[in-house]
Scaffold this motif. Structure first.
Motif, PDB file in Angstrom:
ATOM      1  N   VAL A 142       6.667   0.572  -3.041  1.00 17.15           N
ATOM      2  CA  VAL A 142       6.452  -0.264  -4.230  1.00 17.15           C
ATOM      3  C   VAL A 142       5.548  -1.443  -3.893  1.00 17.15           C
ATOM      4  CG1 VAL A 142       7.587  -1.755  -5.915  1.00 17.15           C
ATOM      5  CG2 VAL A 142       8.625   0.419  -5.294  1.00 17.15           C
ATOM      6  N   LEU A 143       5.770  -2.062  -2.729  1.00 18.17           N
ATOM      7  CA  LEU A 143       4.911  -3.174  -2.308  1.00 18.17           C
ATOM      8  C   LEU A 143       3.465  -2.721  -2.161  1.00 18.17           C
ATOM      9  CD1 LEU A 143       7.204  -4.876   0.380  1.00 18.17           C
ATOM     10  CD2 LEU A 143       6.780  -5.640  -1.952  1.00 18.17           C
TER      11      LEU A 143
ATOM     12  N   ILE B 182      -2.278  -2.231  -4.249  1.00 19.40           N
ATOM     13  CA  ILE B 182      -3.388  -1.367  -4.667  1.00 19.40           C
ATOM     14  C   ILE B 182      -3.801  -1.720  -6.096  1.00 19.40           C
ATOM     15  CG2 ILE B 182      -4.021   1.013  -5.203  1.00 19.40           C
ATOM     16  CD1 ILE B 182      -2.297   1.891  -2.849  1.00 19.40           C
ATOM     17  N   ARG B 183      -2.826  -1.954  -6.977  1.00 21.27           N
ATOM     18  CA  ARG B 183      -3.164  -2.362  -8.345  1.00 21.27           C
ATOM     19  C   ARG B 183      -3.864  -3.723  -8.354  1.00 21.27           C
ATOM     20  NH1 ARG B 183       1.975  -0.109  -9.639  1.00 21.27           N
ATOM     21  NH2 ARG B 183       2.918  -2.176  -9.476  1.00 21.27           N
TER      22      ARG B 183
ATOM     23  N   ARG C 131      -7.653  -4.633  -9.886  1.00 18.43           N
ATOM     24  CA  ARG C 131      -7.972  -5.740 -10.797  1.00 18.43           C
ATOM     25  C   ARG C 131      -9.045  -6.641 -10.209  1.00 18.43           C
ATOM     26  NH1 ARG C 131      -5.406  -2.568 -12.782  1.00 18.43           N
ATOM     27  NH2 ARG C 131      -3.632  -2.694 -14.209  1.00 18.43           N
ATOM     28  N   LEU C 132      -8.984  -6.896  -8.906  1.00 13.92           N
ATOM     29  CA  LEU C 132     -10.001  -7.737  -8.270  1.00 13.92           C
ATOM     30  C   LEU C 132     -11.373  -7.080  -8.341  1.00 13.92           C
ATOM     31  CD1 LEU C 132      -8.084  -9.026  -5.106  1.00 13.92           C
ATOM     32  CD2 LEU C 132      -8.731 -10.349  -7.108  1.00 13.92           C
TER      33      LEU C 132
ATOM     34  N   PHE D 193      -2.593 -13.284  -8.774  1.00 11.75           N
ATOM     35  CA  PHE D 193      -2.092 -13.555  -7.428  1.00 11.75           C
ATOM     36  C   PHE D 193      -0.643 -14.039  -7.501  1.00 11.75           C
ATOM     37  CE2 PHE D 193      -3.167 -15.818  -3.180  1.00 11.75           C
ATOM     38  CZ  PHE D 193      -2.420 -14.854  -2.514  1.00 11.75           C
ATOM     39  N   GLU D 194      -0.384 -14.922  -8.432  1.00  8.06           N
ATOM     40  CA  GLU D 194       0.986 -15.400  -8.607  1.00  8.06           C
ATOM     41  C   GLU D 194       1.909 -14.260  -9.045  1.00  8.06           C
ATOM     42  OE1 GLU D 194       3.431 -18.625 -11.389  1.00  8.06           O
ATOM     43  OE2 GLU D 194       1.241 -18.605 -11.358  1.00  8.06           O
ATOM     44  N   SER D 195       1.427 -13.405  -9.936  1.00 10.84           N
ATOM     45  CA  SER D 195       2.246 -12.292 -10.418  1.00 10.84           C
ATOM     46  C   SER D 195       2.571 -11.308  -9.307  1.00 10.84           C
ATOM     47  CB  SER D 195       1.522 -11.571 -11.564  1.00 10.84           C
ATOM     48  OG  SER D 195       1.283 -12.450 -12.641  1.00 10.84           O
ATOM     49  N   ILE D 196       1.570 -11.034  -8.443  1.00  9.28           N
ATOM     50  CA  ILE D 196       1.816 -10.061  -7.378  1.00  9.28           C
ATOM     51  C   ILE D 196       2.828 -10.595  -6.380  1.00  9.28           C
ATOM     52  CG2 ILE D 196       0.016 -10.730  -5.717  1.00  9.28           C
ATOM     53  CD1 ILE D 196       0.828  -7.169  -6.792  1.00  9.28           C
ATOM     54  N   LEU D 197       2.792 -11.901  -6.127  1.00 12.32           N
ATOM     55  CA  LEU D 197       3.781 -12.482  -5.226  1.00 12.32           C
ATOM     56  C   LEU D 197       5.173 -12.459  -5.854  1.00 12.32           C
ATOM     57  CD1 LEU D 197       1.813 -15.542  -3.771  1.00 12.32           C
ATOM     58  CD2 LEU D 197       2.253 -13.343  -2.700  1.00 12.32           C
TER      59      LEU D 197
END
Length: 659
Positions: A177-178, A183-184, A188-189, A357-361
């Motif tokens: 999952v991490l 990868i997602r 987006r980047l 970035f905040e969402s991925i963390l």
């Protein structure tokens, strides 16, 4: 405006259509405007507060006290424009800024330089996103590959079972999952990097076209001013020539009168000298008729020069008013819109990057430690590791081990037995959880244990099972394969994922006790078909002799080492034909089942290669007793290669034309 003079201006001769194409700077309109609103041709309406045309007070330049055409009085800098109606995006570049740019002599180069700076910043952000995407993609794919490979290898090796394997699989799922989150994030980047690069490219294109347009207008105005200056000089020269002629004409007449009145006096000589000094002698020998013709010619040329100068002044004034009142505001607005577009686009993507970035963390944190209000569908990493019960796993292992080896012919020395034969008395029981001993089987040699052995399925020689049950295919294989094909053809990772240890042990016990009484269509087993696949693999592993037999094992390995595909196929076909009849029939049925599994690889992700990795060690088992453990490790890749080749050519090896 003078119609004839404007139509002959320089910029209309080179480009008949509107110089600024609406498509060059058009963007989606955020609000609707009244039909009476004046449009600038850029997709943005010119509000009532936009800079209005300035009227030149004379032909020599622009008056410092310029007025805005639609306002009754001049607006001072301290006066504010009424706030616009609420919009989705506030038009903060407001009309005061555009008006101030129109008043500046360096408005166009100022905006051009600003756009260049913005493009540099935009491209730097695009490059950063691209490089960051590469880092995130490499990290995510590497972590994903590690987690999946670790799961597959663990299922092929004889690792710990019980709560440990469940915790291990859950921890690998957390890592998957991490990796998927990363990868997602990388995707987006990459999207943001491409969008920023496109914005910079489009703005640079618009900047160059607008700069070229402004340069063309300025050059045309300069050429018109130069032509006006030439017309003025030509008129001045003609006027001077006429004045000289009139002076000469007046000087000659005065000389004649003076000579006649004062003949022989010195004063007459002085007057003649003045006339000569003024060019009177130029008319010597010329009659009055020639002088009159010269005067008429000069006056005619002066009239033409005056008309040309007047027309040039009118044309220049019209061109200047057109430039400063209409074209320059349009150019400045277009450049300001380009500047705003790239600035707002860069800021938007930087803000989006910060949010992602905040969402991925946060997602990583919620994956590691799921919130309690989610119902516990997925255990966190710490929770999964803490779920390991080593004592319980060992107790279950002891029970299963003792049960599986109670009828094994290779049992160790017995402790219990008749005392007159030298056996020791049984140990006193201190714990009800002690695993069962073999005393019961020893004291009832001709009792129920012998009868139970007749019905055992696990750990019994393949030929004995088939002869005992009088079947062509082992009953357990037929029963399990039918259930798997009924409920698991589309299951992701079928055979690669293991079932729950407790469920597998329970199903094994039930099948070993009464095979025909077990209903695999029951929800307890059909809901998680991985329990059935694990039992089938366990049955194959616990055969006293592996399905590919010890005697033929080396022959399969040598055939698998052949690099030529066709020759390897032929040699492996020969080895398969050498198998004993029970082994051949069982292998044919099993590989036919795996062939049908592979036909649904698009749904279950189990290709022939993946199936070979799972079943290679299972079908070949441990190395032959004469070979060492290092030989088993070295031969593992060739075992997988042999099974994969046989699966790839299943129809050639097993299916007859009559079938």
């Amino acid at each position: 405006m003078h119609e004839e003079g404007y139509s002959s201006s320089a910029w209309h001769s080179s480009e008949p259509s509107d110089p600024i194409s609406p498509s060059s700077y058009r963007r989606p309109s955020l609000t609707s405007h009244d039909d009476s609103t004046e449009s600038t041709g850029h997709g943005h309406p010119l509000h009532s507060g936009s800079p209005q045309p300035r009227i030149s007070s004379d032909s020599g330049g622009i008056s410092s006290g310029s007025r805005w055409r639609d306002t009754p009085t001049a607006l001072s800098d301290s006066q504010e424009i009424p706030p616009p109606t609420p919009e989705l995006v506030e038009t903060a570049f407001d009309e005061n800024v555009l008006r101030a740019l129109c008043e500046m002599d360096c408005g166009v180069p100022l905006l051009l330089d600003r756009i260049k700076q913005s493009m540099v910043s935009c491209r730097e952000a695009s490059v950063f996103f691209k490089k960051r995407a590469l880092i995130e993609e490499e990290y995510g794919k590497t972590l994903q590959k590690l987690a999946r490979t670790t799961t597959e290898l663990y299922s092929m090796n004889d690792g710990k079972a019980g709560s440990f394997v469940a915790a291990w699989q859950n921890s690998m799922k957390v890592h998957e999952v991490l990796s998927e989150n990363r990868i997602r994030f990388s995707q987006r980047l990459n999207e943001m990097s491409e969008e920023l690069a496109n914005i910079a490219k489009e703005v640079d294109k618009n900047r160059k076209s607008t700069k070229e347009l402004a340069t063309r207008y300025e050059r045309a105005l300069q050429e018109s001013e130069t032509a006006t200056e030439k017309c003025k000089n030509r008129l001045d020269v003609t006027t001077e020539e006429l004045e000289r002629l009139l002076l000469q004409k007046e000087g000659e007449s005065f000389k004649d009168n003076t000579v006649q009145a004062r003949a022989g006096t010195t004063g007459g000589k002085r007057v003649i000298g003045k006339a000569v000094a003024k060019g009177g002698l130029l008319l010597k020998g010329k009659n009055p008729g020639n002088i009159q013709r010269q005067e008429d010619d000069i006056r005619s040329r002066m009239s033409a020069a005056s008309d040309a100068f007047r027309k040039a002044v009118i044309d220049t004034q019209a061109m200047r008013q057109e430039y400063f009142n209409f074209q320059l505001p349009r150019i400045l607005r277009a450049l300001k819109e380009c500047s705003d577009e790239i600035d707002l686009g860069t800021q938007y993507h930087l803000t989006r990057y910060a949010f992602l970035f905040e969402s991925i963390l946060l997602n990583d944190g919620s994956t590691l430690v799921p919130p309690k209000d989610e119902g516990g569908h997925s255990a966190g990493l710490k929770t999964a590791i803490e779920a390991i019960d080593n004592r319980g796993d060992f107790r279950t292992y002891m029970q299963n081990y003792a049960y599986a080896h109670s009828v094994s012919p290779n049992r160790g020395p017995r402790r219990e037995g008749p005392s007159d034969e030298g056996f020791l008395p049984p140990l006193s029981s201190h714990n009800s959880d002690k695993p069962p001993t073999s005393s019961t089987s020893a004291t009832h040699v001709n009792g129920s244990n012998s009868r139970d052995k007749i019905h055992l399925t696990f750990g019994i020689d393949l030929g004995e099972q088939m002869a005992r049950d009088d079947v062509e295919i082992p009953l357990i294989m037929r029963k399990c394969c039918e259930a798997i094909e009924k409920y698991g053809l589309n299951a992701q990772g079928i055979y690669r994922l293991s079932g729950a240890t407790s469920k597998v042990a329970k199903l094994k016990q039930l099948l070993d006790k009464d095979l025909e009484a077990v209903n695999l269509d029951n929800h307890e087993w059909s809901s998680d078909i991985n329990n059935v696949t694990s039992v089938l693999k366990m049955w194959l592993r616990e055969l006293p002799e592996p399905l590919m037999t010890f005697s033929l094992q080396q022959g399969f390995i040598e055939a698998a080492k052949i690099e030529n595909d066709r020759l390897r196929h032929i040699r492996l076909h020969e080895r398969v034909n050498d198998l004993p009849d029970p082994n051949y029939a069982t292998l044919k049925y099993l590989l036919g089942h795996l062939h049908r599994i592979n036909q649904h690889a698009s749904e279950n992700s189990m290709t022939n290669q993946n199936l070979a990795i799972v079943f290679g060690p299972t079908l070949f088992g441990q190395s032959a007793p004469t070979a060492g453990p290092s030989s088993s490790i070295a031969d593992a890749p060739y075992q997988n290669q042999a099974i994969e080749t046989i699966l790839n050519h299943y129809t050639d090896i097993f299916v007859d034309d009559s079938e």
